[in-house]
Design a protein around this motif. Structure first.
Motif, PDB file in Angstrom:
ATOM      1  N   SER A 273       0.811  -1.221   0.000  1.00  0.00           N
ATOM      2  CA  SER A 273       0.000   0.000   0.000  1.00  0.00           C
ATOM      3  C   SER A 273       0.843   1.270   0.000  1.00  0.00           C
ATOM      4  N   ASP A 274       2.140   1.147   0.334  1.00  0.00           N
ATOM      5  CA  ASP A 274       3.011   2.327   0.404  1.00  0.00           C
ATOM      6  C   ASP A 274       3.920   2.476  -0.812  1.00  0.00           C
ATOM      7  N   TRP A 275       3.928   1.495  -1.704  1.00  0.00           N
ATOM      8  CA  TRP A 275       4.846   1.565  -2.845  1.00  0.00           C
ATOM      9  C   TRP A 275       4.564   2.773  -3.733  1.00  0.00           C
ATOM     10  N   TYR A 276       3.284   3.109  -3.901  1.00  0.00           N
ATOM     11  CA  TYR A 276       2.938   4.187  -4.829  1.00  0.00           C
ATOM     12  C   TYR A 276       3.210   5.574  -4.258  1.00  0.00           C
ATOM     13  N   LYS A 277       3.672   5.614  -3.016  1.00  0.00           N
ATOM     14  CA  LYS A 277       4.059   6.903  -2.445  1.00  0.00           C
ATOM     15  C   LYS A 277       5.494   7.262  -2.825  1.00  0.00           C
TER      16      LYS A 277
END
Length: 430
Positions: A273-277
């Motif tokens: 869920s944090d990769w696209y940040k």
């Protein structure tokens, strides 16, 4: 001087839904702060028997007892309506919606959500609703509670019970419930059964804190269930990640994007869920190189990750905007990619089923998923000599116990790593 109190409105009745067969429905009408509010009495009568002037049912020969009972019920509806008005500061704190809810509760049509729970199921339902309505409610948390509650209800139903009382949670329940979780078609693992029992104990603990029971059997030693060490998650080594990176996928661009996103995750170290940040705006330029700062979605912690060469290459390839895809697409297609690049890679899977611990040798590509990226990051860099305390700042683990249970490191690997680091310390002391 007496405080001003508004006049208590007089409840009125009207008949609605007149049907061809001569039947109609009696509806209560009540005035709340100038707003006319209606509440169905659910009483049906013959239209010709209604006296609109007296607001009651006429006394008809042969139906005296029935009509007398209806009129008494109408009297009670009126009393309840006025009681609600008084209870809510003579209507000052009352809305039409709240009035209808209170009428339904006091007439016994629905349960009061704020009523004191008298058994475990009532409390669990109230507890879950409270968790769901918290401003910072996390779906993963209340869904876990709801899943356990459903298990308890299914268990009770199969044992001929509508509910479970607080006093029912004893050693007999504990043993029967565990055996039920282990038995087909459920066949839960020991670790999953341990989690379910832990939440059941949490329900009991929260209810006890609220003074709802005094049963403390659930706190006794060994009432819970110990978890067993398993190894069911895939981890890819640096060598295997290199094989993935070298794979030529130019003829299958959709698999190339999947491979690149997965590799990026293996060098970011956070949850999917944090990769696209990870984008240009979150890059920090330092003399030693680039860093990425991320505010994690699950626990809202700020983490800072070095931009390793593999990750830097992928970011440049996609202009600092990683390929977009949902987790299901990634999980499905990364298996295909790994089947091509790592078809012979295997690992020993240790798992629990129905309370028994089992082991089997499986191919890595069959079990790989997005979660393998974070596990590979933690395991690979720990083996490379990075202290657990530093890695935990990125992976989000709060204790070393959690971290070492998470990474894929055998006792032999841990011993070799300790020996390597110990020798370096001893050399410095010479």
């Amino acid at each position: 001087m007496k405080p001003y109190r508004p006049k208590i409105p007089t409840p009125r009745y009207q008949i609605i839904n007149r049907r061809p067969n001569g039947q109609c429905l009696i509806q209560l009408r009540f005035n709340i702060n100038g707003r006319r509010t209606h509440f169905s009495t659910s009483i049906n009568i013959e239209t010709k028997h209604w006296n609109p002037k007296r607001q009651r049912v006429k006394q008809v020969r042969g139906k005296e007892d029935v009509h007398r009972d209806i009129n008494q019920r109408l009297e009670r509806f009126a009393e309840i309506a006025q009681e609600i008005f008084v209870d809510y500061d003579y209507g000052r704190d009352l809305t039409p919606e709240l009035f209808k809810e209170q009428m339904a509760i006091r007439c016994g049509r629905i349960e009061d959500p704020n009523a004191k729970a008298t058994n475990l199921f009532q409390f669990a339902e109230q507890f879950i609703k409270a968790e769901q309505t918290k401003p910072n409610a996390k779906r993963g948390t209340w869904k876990k509670y709801l899943t356990v509650f459903n298990h308890l209800r299914e268990f009770a139903a199969e044992h001929g019970k509508d509910t479970l009382g607080f006093s029912d949670i004893d050693w007999q329940f504990r043993n029967d419930f565990i055996n039920w979780l282990y038995s087909p078609p459920r066949s839960h693992s020991q670790n999953n059964a341990a989690k379910i029992l832990a939440v059941t104990k949490q329900f009991m603990r929260e209810a006890e804190k609220r003074g709802l029971h005094s049963n403390r059997i659930y706190t006794q030693k060994d009432f819970g269930l110990r978890r067993v060490k398993t190894k069911g998650k895939v981890r890819l080594t640096f060598e295997e990640l290199e094989a993935l990176a070298e794979l030529d996928l130019t003829d299958t661009p959709h698999l190339e994007r999947v491979r690149d996103l997965f590799l990026a995750g293996c060098f970011i170290g956070t949850r999917f869920s944090d990769w696209y940040k990870v984008n240009r705006e979150n890059i920090i330029e330092e003399p030693e190189g680039q860093l990425i700062q991320i505010l994690t979605q699950k626990v809202r912690n700020r983490v800072v990750v070095p931009v390793f060469p593999v990750l830097a290459g992928i970011l440049e390839k996609y202009n600092y905007q990683l390929p977009e895809m949902d987790i299901h697409t990634l999980n499905r297609n990364i298996k295909t990619v790994c089947k091509i690049a790592l078809k012979d890679s295997r690992f020993q899977r240790i798992y629990s089923e129905g309370g028994d611990t089992k082991a089997e040798i499986v191919k890595k590509w069959e079990r790989v998923s997005s979660h393998a990226a974070r596990r590979s990051f933690a395991s690979n860099f720990w083996e490379a000599g990075i202290p657990a305390a530093l890695l935990m700042q990125i992976t989000g683990h709060t204790t070393e116990k959690q971290f070492f249970e998470y990474i894929d490191v055998s006792k032999e690997q841990a011993a070799r790593q300790f020996a390597k680091m110990a020798l370096e310390v001893l050399k410095k002391r010479e």
